[in-house]
Design a protein around this motif. Structure first.
Motif, mmCIF file in Angstrom:
data_model
loop_
_atom_site.group_PDB
_atom_site.id
_atom_site.type_symbol
_atom_site.label_atom_id
_atom_site.label_comp_id
_atom_site.label_asym_id
_atom_site.label_seq_id
_atom_site.Cartn_x
_atom_site.Cartn_y
_atom_site.Cartn_z
ATOM 1 N N MET A 1 0.832 -1.175 0.000
ATOM 2 C CA MET A 1 0.000 0.000 0.000
ATOM 3 C C MET A 1 0.883 1.247 0.000
ATOM 4 O O MET A 1 1.900 1.288 0.671
ATOM 5 C CB MET A 1 -0.902 0.017 1.233
ATOM 6 C CG MET A 1 -1.666 1.326 1.328
ATOM 7 S SD MET A 1 -2.433 1.629 2.909
ATOM 8 C CE MET A 1 -4.096 1.205 2.530
ATOM 9 N N ILE A 2 0.487 2.245 -0.762
ATOM 10 C CA ILE A 2 1.221 3.510 -0.817
ATOM 11 C C ILE A 2 1.041 4.246 0.513
ATOM 12 O O ILE A 2 -0.050 4.325 1.044
ATOM 13 C CB ILE A 2 0.743 4.354 -2.034
ATOM 14 C CG1 ILE A 2 1.595 5.599 -2.215
ATOM 15 C CG2 ILE A 2 -0.722 4.684 -1.940
ATOM 16 C CD1 ILE A 2 1.330 6.337 -3.500
ATOM 17 N N TRP B 1 -6.877 1.962 -9.834
ATOM 18 C CA TRP B 1 -5.615 1.811 -9.111
ATOM 19 C C TRP B 1 -5.779 2.220 -7.648
ATOM 20 O O TRP B 1 -5.226 1.589 -6.750
ATOM 21 C CB TRP B 1 -4.529 2.642 -9.782
ATOM 22 C CG TRP B 1 -3.182 2.530 -9.141
ATOM 23 C CD1 TRP B 1 -2.345 1.455 -9.164
ATOM 24 C CD2 TRP B 1 -2.502 3.536 -8.372
ATOM 25 N NE1 TRP B 1 -1.193 1.734 -8.455
ATOM 26 C CE2 TRP B 1 -1.264 2.998 -7.976
ATOM 27 C CE3 TRP B 1 -2.823 4.835 -8.008
ATOM 28 C CZ2 TRP B 1 -0.354 3.729 -7.217
ATOM 29 C CZ3 TRP B 1 -1.912 5.562 -7.247
ATOM 30 C CH2 TRP B 1 -0.696 4.997 -6.863
ATOM 31 N N MET B 2 -6.567 3.248 -7.396
ATOM 32 C CA MET B 2 -6.785 3.736 -6.033
ATOM 33 C C MET B 2 -7.617 2.759 -5.202
ATOM 34 O O MET B 2 -7.470 2.707 -3.984
ATOM 35 C CB MET B 2 -7.491 5.092 -6.044
ATOM 36 C CG MET B 2 -6.669 6.191 -6.621
ATOM 37 S SD MET B 2 -5.380 6.677 -5.483
ATOM 38 C CE MET B 2 -4.519 7.865 -6.460
ATOM 39 N N GLU B 3 -8.499 2.006 -5.840
ATOM 40 C CA GLU B 3 -9.354 1.063 -5.106
ATOM 41 C C GLU B 3 -8.540 -0.063 -4.482
ATOM 42 O O GLU B 3 -8.845 -0.500 -3.373
ATOM 43 C CB GLU B 3 -10.403 0.459 -6.041
ATOM 44 C CG GLU B 3 -11.518 1.410 -6.387
ATOM 45 C CD GLU B 3 -12.498 0.817 -7.393
ATOM 46 O OE1 GLU B 3 -12.395 -0.383 -7.712
ATOM 47 O OE2 GLU B 3 -13.361 1.569 -7.856
ATOM 48 N N LEU C 1 -7.445 3.923 -1.475
ATOM 49 C CA LEU C 1 -7.039 5.328 -1.406
ATOM 50 C C LEU C 1 -8.102 6.236 -2.003
ATOM 51 O O LEU C 1 -8.856 5.832 -2.876
ATOM 52 C CB LEU C 1 -5.745 5.556 -2.187
ATOM 53 C CG LEU C 1 -4.470 4.948 -1.642
ATOM 54 C CD1 LEU C 1 -3.345 5.143 -2.644
ATOM 55 C CD2 LEU C 1 -4.096 5.561 -0.314
ATOM 56 N N GLN C 2 -8.115 7.456 -1.526
ATOM 57 C CA GLN C 2 -8.869 8.535 -2.142
ATOM 58 C C GLN C 2 -7.849 9.495 -2.741
ATOM 59 O O GLN C 2 -6.714 9.561 -2.275
ATOM 60 C CB GLN C 2 -9.690 9.311 -1.121
ATOM 61 C CG GLN C 2 -10.911 8.625 -0.628
ATOM 62 C CD GLN C 2 -11.691 9.549 0.304
ATOM 63 O OE1 GLN C 2 -11.119 10.185 1.168
ATOM 64 N NE2 GLN C 2 -12.988 9.613 0.113
ATOM 65 N N TRP C 3 -8.282 10.260 -3.728
ATOM 66 C CA TRP C 3 -7.396 11.271 -4.283
ATOM 67 C C TRP C 3 -8.157 12.568 -4.457
ATOM 68 O O TRP C 3 -9.378 12.584 -4.541
ATOM 69 C CB TRP C 3 -6.763 10.818 -5.592
ATOM 70 C CG TRP C 3 -7.720 10.513 -6.708
ATOM 71 C CD1 TRP C 3 -8.444 9.363 -6.878
ATOM 72 C CD2 TRP C 3 -8.067 11.348 -7.802
ATOM 73 N NE1 TRP C 3 -9.208 9.442 -8.010
ATOM 74 C CE2 TRP C 3 -8.987 10.649 -8.598
ATOM 75 C CE3 TRP C 3 -7.675 12.615 -8.192
ATOM 76 C CZ2 TRP C 3 -9.537 11.188 -9.763
ATOM 77 C CZ3 TRP C 3 -8.217 13.150 -9.358
ATOM 78 C CH2 TRP C 3 -9.134 12.427 -10.132
ATOM 79 N N TYR C 4 -7.409 13.667 -4.475
ATOM 80 C CA TYR C 4 -7.972 15.000 -4.612
ATOM 81 C C TYR C 4 -6.924 15.851 -5.319
ATOM 82 O O TYR C 4 -5.728 15.687 -5.081
ATOM 83 C CB TYR C 4 -8.276 15.585 -3.228
ATOM 84 C CG TYR C 4 -8.975 16.915 -3.263
ATOM 85 C CD1 TYR C 4 -10.356 16.981 -3.348
ATOM 86 C CD2 TYR C 4 -8.253 18.102 -3.205
ATOM 87 C CE1 TYR C 4 -11.009 18.206 -3.383
ATOM 88 C CE2 TYR C 4 -8.897 19.329 -3.237
ATOM 89 C CZ TYR C 4 -10.274 19.378 -3.323
ATOM 90 O OH TYR C 4 -10.915 20.583 -3.355
ATOM 91 N N VAL C 5 -7.369 16.742 -6.181
ATOM 92 C CA VAL C 5 -6.446 17.599 -6.922
ATOM 93 C C VAL C 5 -6.631 19.047 -6.485
ATOM 94 O O VAL C 5 -7.752 19.550 -6.443
ATOM 95 C CB VAL C 5 -6.680 17.499 -8.449
ATOM 96 C CG1 VAL C 5 -5.730 18.422 -9.203
ATOM 97 C CG2 VAL C 5 -6.521 16.076 -8.928
#
Length: 102
Positions: free
Chosen positions: A1-2, A38-40, A44-48
């Motif tokens: 995991m990242i 890829w995030m699933e 992970l969640q991502w936000y910009v």
């Protein structure tokens, strides 16, 4: 995991997490569907966050992001995935573990 690691930006202010860099594999564009998939896997969640380009003088700053300190989104557990320039402007990709949500 990242996982979060220390951000060490280069002289122009760019930085990318090594795991995110490996996923991108040199590509300039990644479809949202592929990024979400890829995030699933590591949950992970991502936000910009976009840099406010009106606060920047392109003749002075150019592509230099070293003075930009992006603010994390609301909530706990966000860490930097990447700080870089795109066709749409400078961005910070924020990541967090789904488990880190309050």
């Amino acid at each position: 995991m990242i996982k979060p690691i220390e951000v060490q930006r280069d002289q122009c202010g760019y930085w990318t997490h090594p795991d995110y860099l490996a996923f991108c594999d040199g590509r300039e564009f990644i479809a949202y569907a592929e990024l979400n998939q890829w995030m699933e896997s590591p949950c992970l969640q991502w936000y910009v966050t976009y840099r406010d380009e009106e606060e920047v003088d392109p003749d002075i700053d150019g592509f230099d992001l070293s003075s930009w300190e992006p603010e994390p989104p609301a909530g706990e557990g966000w860490f930097v995935g990447s700080i870089h320039d795109t066709e749409d402007g400078s961005v910070c990709i924020w990541l967090r573990s789904v488990e880190a949500q309050p």
